[in-house]
Design a protein around this motif. Structure first.
Motif, mmCIF file in Angstrom:
data_model
loop_
_atom_site.group_PDB
_atom_site.id
_atom_site.type_symbol
_atom_site.label_atom_id
_atom_site.label_comp_id
_atom_site.label_asym_id
_atom_site.label_seq_id
_atom_site.Cartn_x
_atom_site.Cartn_y
_atom_site.Cartn_z
ATOM 1 N N LEU A 1 0.819 -1.220 0.000
ATOM 2 C CA LEU A 1 0.000 0.000 0.000
ATOM 3 C C LEU A 1 0.852 1.268 0.000
ATOM 4 O O LEU A 1 0.549 2.214 -0.728
ATOM 5 N N TRP A 2 1.921 1.321 0.821
ATOM 6 C CA TRP A 2 2.688 2.557 1.003
ATOM 7 C C TRP A 2 3.181 3.193 -0.285
ATOM 8 O O TRP A 2 3.056 4.414 -0.455
ATOM 9 N N PRO A 3 3.741 2.448 -1.226
ATOM 10 C CA PRO A 3 4.190 3.110 -2.467
ATOM 11 C C PRO A 3 3.038 3.736 -3.259
ATOM 12 O O PRO A 3 3.252 4.630 -4.080
ATOM 13 N N ASN A 4 1.823 3.270 -3.009
ATOM 14 C CA ASN A 4 0.645 3.771 -3.710
ATOM 15 C C ASN A 4 -0.169 4.762 -2.886
ATOM 16 O O ASN A 4 -1.160 5.306 -3.366
ATOM 17 N N PHE A 5 0.238 4.989 -1.650
ATOM 18 C CA PHE A 5 -0.508 5.863 -0.747
ATOM 19 C C PHE A 5 -0.698 7.279 -1.298
ATOM 20 O O PHE A 5 -1.731 7.907 -1.038
ATOM 21 N N PRO A 6 0.265 7.825 -2.080
ATOM 22 C CA PRO A 6 0.042 9.163 -2.653
ATOM 23 C C PRO A 6 -1.234 9.276 -3.490
ATOM 24 O O PRO A 6 -1.815 10.349 -3.588
ATOM 25 N N ILE A 7 -1.700 8.176 -4.048
ATOM 26 C CA ILE A 7 -2.960 8.191 -4.813
ATOM 27 C C ILE A 7 -4.100 8.619 -3.890
ATOM 28 O O ILE A 7 -4.920 9.474 -4.248
ATOM 29 N N LEU A 8 -4.156 8.022 -2.701
ATOM 30 C CA LEU A 8 -5.192 8.372 -1.730
ATOM 31 C C LEU A 8 -4.984 9.788 -1.205
ATOM 32 O O LEU A 8 -5.937 10.561 -1.077
ATOM 33 N N GLN A 9 -3.734 10.155 -0.936
ATOM 34 C CA GLN A 9 -3.433 11.491 -0.436
ATOM 35 C C GLN A 9 -3.840 12.575 -1.444
ATOM 36 O O GLN A 9 -4.353 13.623 -1.059
ATOM 37 N N GLU A 10 -3.609 12.330 -2.723
ATOM 38 C CA GLU A 10 -4.015 13.296 -3.754
ATOM 39 C C GLU A 10 -5.526 13.441 -3.799
ATOM 40 O O GLU A 10 -6.047 14.549 -3.962
ATOM 41 N N TRP A 11 -6.256 12.338 -3.649
ATOM 42 C CA TRP A 11 -7.721 12.388 -3.648
ATOM 43 C C TRP A 11 -8.215 13.157 -2.424
ATOM 44 O O TRP A 11 -9.120 13.988 -2.529
ATOM 45 N N ILE A 12 -7.607 12.922 -1.269
ATOM 46 C CA ILE A 12 -7.963 13.639 -0.042
ATOM 47 C C ILE A 12 -7.718 15.137 -0.219
ATOM 48 O O ILE A 12 -8.575 15.962 0.108
ATOM 49 N N ALA A 13 -6.571 15.504 -0.764
ATOM 50 C CA ALA A 13 -6.235 16.918 -0.987
ATOM 51 C C ALA A 13 -7.180 17.554 -2.007
ATOM 52 O O ALA A 13 -7.620 18.695 -1.830
ATOM 53 N N LYS A 14 -7.490 16.831 -3.058
ATOM 54 C CA LYS A 14 -8.389 17.340 -4.117
ATOM 55 C C LYS A 14 -9.736 17.771 -3.539
ATOM 56 O O LYS A 14 -10.317 18.775 -3.961
ATOM 57 N N HIS A 15 -10.227 17.024 -2.556
ATOM 58 C CA HIS A 15 -11.532 17.318 -1.966
ATOM 59 C C HIS A 15 -11.441 18.140 -0.680
ATOM 60 O O HIS A 15 -12.470 18.468 -0.093
ATOM 61 N N GLY A 16 -10.227 18.446 -0.223
ATOM 62 C CA GLY A 16 -10.068 19.221 1.009
ATOM 63 C C GLY A 16 -10.572 18.481 2.232
ATOM 64 O O GLY A 16 -11.099 19.079 3.168
ATOM 65 N N ILE A 17 -10.400 17.174 2.243
ATOM 66 C CA ILE A 17 -10.888 16.340 3.341
ATOM 67 C C ILE A 17 -9.936 16.460 4.527
ATOM 68 O O ILE A 17 -8.717 16.418 4.362
ATOM 69 N N LYS A 18 -10.500 16.602 5.714
ATOM 70 C CA LYS A 18 -9.752 16.610 6.978
ATOM 71 C C LYS A 18 -10.426 15.584 7.876
ATOM 72 O O LYS A 18 -11.416 15.881 8.533
#
Length: 129
Positions: free
Chosen positions: A87-104
């Motif tokens: 998962l870790w090498p691919n985690f930026p995919i999730l982080q980009e989606w979180i940032a795109k939506h401004g999720i906290k």
């Protein structure tokens, strides 16, 4: 709805989550079952972690939108994976989606022995409005 995030430290910022979320004056709460790389016909993906993570995110967003909620209002995200190493090498995919939506959101990540059939990652969320 009023939403406040709390994090007494800064280290979690690089991991795209907060330590706690307080929500007041909520109109409704949506509890979403774990979303994984299950295709529209109900078959489980046997693809690699990257592809499964992308499809799980797509499925999560589809459920949120179908219910009339907004991804930015996710307050809790639980991530289940059969391999944090994959998962870790691919985690930026999730982080980009979180940032795109401004999720906290408050987040928990768990490595589990198995998921259903051939699945490698599952995302469970709580969303408010």
């Amino acid at each position: 709805m009023e939403k406040r995030e709390f994090s007494p430290w800064k280290w979690q910022d690089e991991r795209s989550y907060v330590q706690a979320v307080e929500v007041k004056n909520v109109q409704a709460t949506l509890y979403i079952s774990g979303q994984a790389a299950v295709h529209a016909d109900g078959t489980s993906s046997n693809a690699d972690m990257k592809s499964q993570l992308e499809e799980a995110i797509t499925n999560l967003e589809q459920v949120i939108n179908h219910a009339g909620y907004d991804p930015k209002n996710i307050v809790r995200l639980t991530i289940y994976t059969t391999s944090t190493e994959e998962l870790w090498p691919n985690f930026p995919i999730l982080q980009e989606w979180i940032a795109k939506h401004g999720i906290k959101q408050a987040t928990t990540l768990m490595e589990v022995k198995t998921l259903f059939e051939t699945l490698k990652v599952e995302l469970e969320a709580t969303v408010v409005k």
